[in-house]
Scaffold this motif. Structure first.
Motif, PDB file in Angstrom:
ATOM      1  N   UNK A 216       3.336  68.330  91.864  1.00 37.15           N
ATOM      2  CA  UNK A 216       3.707  67.478  90.728  1.00 37.15           C
ATOM      3  C   UNK A 216       3.066  66.092  90.808  1.00 37.15           C
ATOM      4  N   UNK A 217       3.275  65.322  91.878  1.00 37.44           N
ATOM      5  CA  UNK A 217       2.605  64.015  91.942  1.00 37.44           C
ATOM      6  C   UNK A 217       1.091  64.132  92.015  1.00 37.44           C
ATOM      7  N   UNK A 218       0.588  65.222  92.604  1.00 34.12           N
ATOM      8  CA  UNK A 218      -0.853  65.388  92.703  1.00 34.12           C
ATOM      9  C   UNK A 218      -1.475  65.631  91.338  1.00 34.12           C
ATOM     10  N   UNK A 219      -0.814  66.418  90.490  1.00 37.78           N
ATOM     11  CA  UNK A 219      -1.331  66.668  89.145  1.00 37.78           C
ATOM     12  C   UNK A 219      -1.375  65.380  88.338  1.00 37.78           C
ATOM     13  N   UNK A 220      -0.356  64.563  88.473  1.00 39.53           N
ATOM     14  CA  UNK A 220      -0.356  63.267  87.788  1.00 39.53           C
ATOM     15  C   UNK A 220      -1.530  62.421  88.262  1.00 39.53           C
ATOM     16  N   UNK A 221      -1.748  62.380  89.574  1.00 42.19           N
ATOM     17  CA  UNK A 221      -2.837  61.600  90.121  1.00 42.19           C
ATOM     18  C   UNK A 221      -4.186  62.129  89.666  1.00 42.19           C
ATOM     19  N   UNK A 222      -4.314  63.438  89.544  1.00 42.41           N
ATOM     20  CA  UNK A 222      -5.571  64.031  89.093  1.00 42.41           C
ATOM     21  C   UNK A 222      -5.875  63.605  87.666  1.00 42.41           C
ATOM     22  N   UNK A 223      -4.872  63.636  86.800  1.00 45.43           N
ATOM     23  CA  UNK A 223      -5.107  63.245  85.404  1.00 45.43           C
ATOM     24  C   UNK A 223      -5.529  61.782  85.301  1.00 45.43           C
ATOM     25  N   UNK A 266     -23.748  49.206  66.298  1.00 41.47           N
ATOM     26  CA  UNK A 266     -23.308  50.587  66.441  1.00 41.47           C
ATOM     27  C   UNK A 266     -23.788  51.275  67.710  1.00 41.47           C
ATOM     28  N   UNK A 267     -25.017  51.082  68.182  1.00 43.63           N
ATOM     29  CA  UNK A 267     -25.430  51.757  69.427  1.00 43.63           C
ATOM     30  C   UNK A 267     -24.592  51.380  70.640  1.00 43.63           C
ATOM     31  N   UNK A 268     -23.912  50.233  70.573  1.00 42.87           N
ATOM     32  CA  UNK A 268     -23.013  49.819  71.658  1.00 42.87           C
ATOM     33  C   UNK A 268     -21.563  50.206  71.348  1.00 42.87           C
ATOM     34  N   UNK A 269     -21.155  50.015  70.104  1.00 45.07           N
ATOM     35  CA  UNK A 269     -19.754  50.235  69.742  1.00 45.07           C
ATOM     36  C   UNK A 269     -19.347  51.692  69.865  1.00 45.07           C
ATOM     37  N   UNK A 270     -20.214  52.623  69.465  1.00 45.69           N
ATOM     38  CA  UNK A 270     -19.833  54.044  69.449  1.00 45.69           C
ATOM     39  C   UNK A 270     -19.592  54.581  70.862  1.00 45.69           C
ATOM     40  N   UNK A 271     -20.526  54.441  71.824  1.00 52.66           N
ATOM     41  CA  UNK A 271     -20.212  54.933  73.178  1.00 52.66           C
ATOM     42  C   UNK A 271     -19.073  54.161  73.835  1.00 52.66           C
ATOM     43  N   UNK A 272     -18.939  52.868  73.510  1.00 53.57           N
ATOM     44  CA  UNK A 272     -17.835  52.092  74.085  1.00 53.57           C
ATOM     45  C   UNK A 272     -16.490  52.634  73.606  1.00 53.57           C
ATOM     46  N   UNK A 273     -16.392  52.956  72.328  1.00 58.00           N
ATOM     47  CA  UNK A 273     -15.156  53.527  71.799  1.00 58.00           C
ATOM     48  C   UNK A 273     -14.876  54.898  72.412  1.00 58.00           C
ATOM     49  N   UNK A 274     -15.935  55.683  72.660  1.00 53.86           N
ATOM     50  CA  UNK A 274     -15.743  56.991  73.294  1.00 53.86           C
ATOM     51  C   UNK A 274     -15.179  56.837  74.703  1.00 53.86           C
ATOM     52  N   UNK A 275     -15.695  55.886  75.468  1.00 51.98           N
ATOM     53  CA  UNK A 275     -15.194  55.648  76.826  1.00 51.98           C
ATOM     54  C   UNK A 275     -13.746  55.202  76.788  1.00 51.98           C
ATOM     55  N   UNK A 276     -13.439  54.262  75.893  1.00 50.61           N
ATOM     56  CA  UNK A 276     -12.066  53.758  75.789  1.00 50.61           C
ATOM     57  C   UNK A 276     -11.105  54.887  75.424  1.00 50.61           C
ATOM     58  N   UNK A 277     -11.499  55.714  74.447  1.00 49.97           N
ATOM     59  CA  UNK A 277     -10.622  56.799  74.007  1.00 49.97           C
ATOM     60  C   UNK A 277     -10.394  57.813  75.118  1.00 49.97           C
ATOM     61  N   UNK A 278     -11.445  58.165  75.863  1.00 47.79           N
ATOM     62  CA  UNK A 278     -11.309  59.161  76.926  1.00 47.79           C
ATOM     63  C   UNK A 278     -10.425  58.645  78.058  1.00 47.79           C
ATOM     64  N   UNK A 279     -10.637  57.411  78.478  1.00 44.06           N
ATOM     65  CA  UNK A 279      -9.831  56.846  79.563  1.00 44.06           C
ATOM     66  C   UNK A 279      -8.381  56.682  79.123  1.00 44.06           C
ATOM     67  N   UNK A 280      -8.176  56.212  77.891  1.00 45.88           N
ATOM     68  CA  UNK A 280      -6.816  56.053  77.383  1.00 45.88           C
ATOM     69  C   UNK A 280      -6.109  57.402  77.291  1.00 45.88           C
ATOM     70  N   UNK A 281      -6.826  58.439  76.875  1.00 49.38           N
ATOM     71  CA  UNK A 281      -6.223  59.773  76.776  1.00 49.38           C
ATOM     72  C   UNK A 281      -5.820  60.294  78.152  1.00 49.38           C
ATOM     73  N   UNK A 282      -6.679  60.107  79.151  1.00 49.57           N
ATOM     74  CA  UNK A 282      -6.337  60.552  80.510  1.00 49.57           C
ATOM     75  C   UNK A 282      -5.107  59.826  81.039  1.00 49.57           C
ATOM     76  N   UNK A 283      -5.040  58.521  80.824  1.00 51.01           N
ATOM     77  CA  UNK A 283      -3.890  57.762  81.311  1.00 51.01           C
ATOM     78  C   UNK A 283      -2.614  58.138  80.566  1.00 51.01           C
ATOM     79  N   UNK A 284      -2.725  58.354  79.252  1.00 51.86           N
ATOM     80  CA  UNK A 284      -1.555  58.748  78.472  1.00 51.86           C
ATOM     81  C   UNK A 284      -1.052  60.126  78.886  1.00 51.86           C
ATOM     82  N   UNK A 285      -1.986  61.052  79.102  1.00 48.61           N
ATOM     83  CA  UNK A 285      -1.593  62.379  79.561  1.00 48.61           C
ATOM     84  C   UNK A 285      -0.943  62.308  80.941  1.00 48.61           C
ATOM     85  N   UNK A 286      -1.512  61.492  81.820  1.00 48.97           N
ATOM     86  CA  UNK A 286      -0.912  61.330  83.143  1.00 48.97           C
ATOM     87  C   UNK A 286       0.501  60.777  83.081  1.00 48.97           C
TER      88      UNK A 286
END
Length: 301
Positions: A216-223, A266-286
């Protein structure tokens, strides 16, 4: 009379909850956290986009068209526009998702291999095993994670594989601390002593009784680690220590987008938003997983 009915109903509800399997109990709690569900769906789509990037991408991410440089989003034939060399931003974003997913998977796997087995040994055996292995983990934890990864990549060479191994080495001590703490909390329980008293081999005790209690704690840490892995890979690629040009990654897209910053964001904003969304999703899921399996929930519900 009404109080008696309420007490009986509460007792029936508690008996039903107690009879639930751990899996059903987890799913029931997890369904009550819509933010975690949205994060899980987003990450599932991210994995699918990465796996099938070659099928979904409308253009070759490496093909340059200097006549179509710095096009804004919603341009004809380019949904998210183009970069400074006329390459399709959407295609590069999808291939960058593949890099992010695989970097997270491989680096977390390396971290688990490095951290879990020593943690089981240190937590269960204790004594000088615990002292030596814990001091080694503490030594690695004393370094800033990104700085340690940069040092490892600098020694091993600058490419994606070495970057993922470096991030995995950074994760190892963190997984070690989580698993070791869980093992120490379980090893003195009565059922462990009973297994020892009847002569159960140590390896079997660890495999069948100790390891399941660390999941259980390991799965949280993995996410949570997956989000950090994506961020670390993007940082290393941004600095030129990860994915090398002309290959696509979100960090590489950020580095290349700086050249067009004076013309378009846009060449900076689009990948930056993708990184933010992915990291936020991982933390929220965790957070959602932690709240769904935490001891405080088991005692309160």
């Amino acid at each position: 009379m009404s109080d008696t009915v309420q007490i009986a109903a509460l007792a029936d509800e508690q008996s039903v909850v107690a009879a639930e399997s751990p899996r059903r109990r987890f799913l029931r709690r997890f369904r009550g956290r819509p933010a975690a569900i949205v994060a899980a769906v987003f990450l599932l789509l991210l994995v699918l986009f990465g796996l099938f990037a070659s099928v979904i991408a409308p253009h070759d991410p490496l093909v340059q068209d200097l006549t179509a440089r710095r096009l804004p989003p919603l341009s004809d034939g380019y949904l998210l526009g183009t970069d400074n060399l006329g390459r399709d931003t959407l295609s590069r974003l999808l291939y960058g998702a593949r890099v992010a997913v695989f970097s997270a998977a491989i680096s977390v796997t390396v971290g688990l291999v490095i951290g879990v087995v020593p943690a089981l040994v240190a937590g269960f055996l204790g004594g000088w095993w615990d002292a030596v292995l814990s001091r080694i983990a503490d030594a690695f934890l004393s370094f800033p994670p990104l700085l340690l990864a940069m040092a490892i990549v600098g020694v091993m060479g600058t490419n994606l594989t070495n970057a993922m191994i470096a991030i995995g080495i950074v994760f190892g001590p963190r997984f070690f601390r989580v698993v070791r703490g869980s093992v120490i909390g379980v090893r003195e329980n009565t059922f462990i002593e009973a297994s020892r008293s009847i002569g159960t081999p140590t390896a079997r005790i660890v495999r069948e009784h100790i390891l399941p209690h660390t999941l259980s704690p390991l799965i949280v840490q993995i996410s949570l680690a997956c989000g950090f892995a994506m961020l670390a890979e993007s940082s290393l690629s941004f600095l030129g220590l990860g994915v090398q040009p002309p290959d696509a990654s979100w960090g590489r897209m950020l580095a290349e987008g700086r050249e067009a910053w004076n013309y378009t964001m846009w060449p900076v904003a689009i990948p930056a938003l993708a990184i933010i969304a992915a990291v936020l999703a991982c933390n929220t899921l965790g957070d959602g997983i932690r709240d769904s399996v935490g001891r405080e929930n088991r005692s309160n519900r």
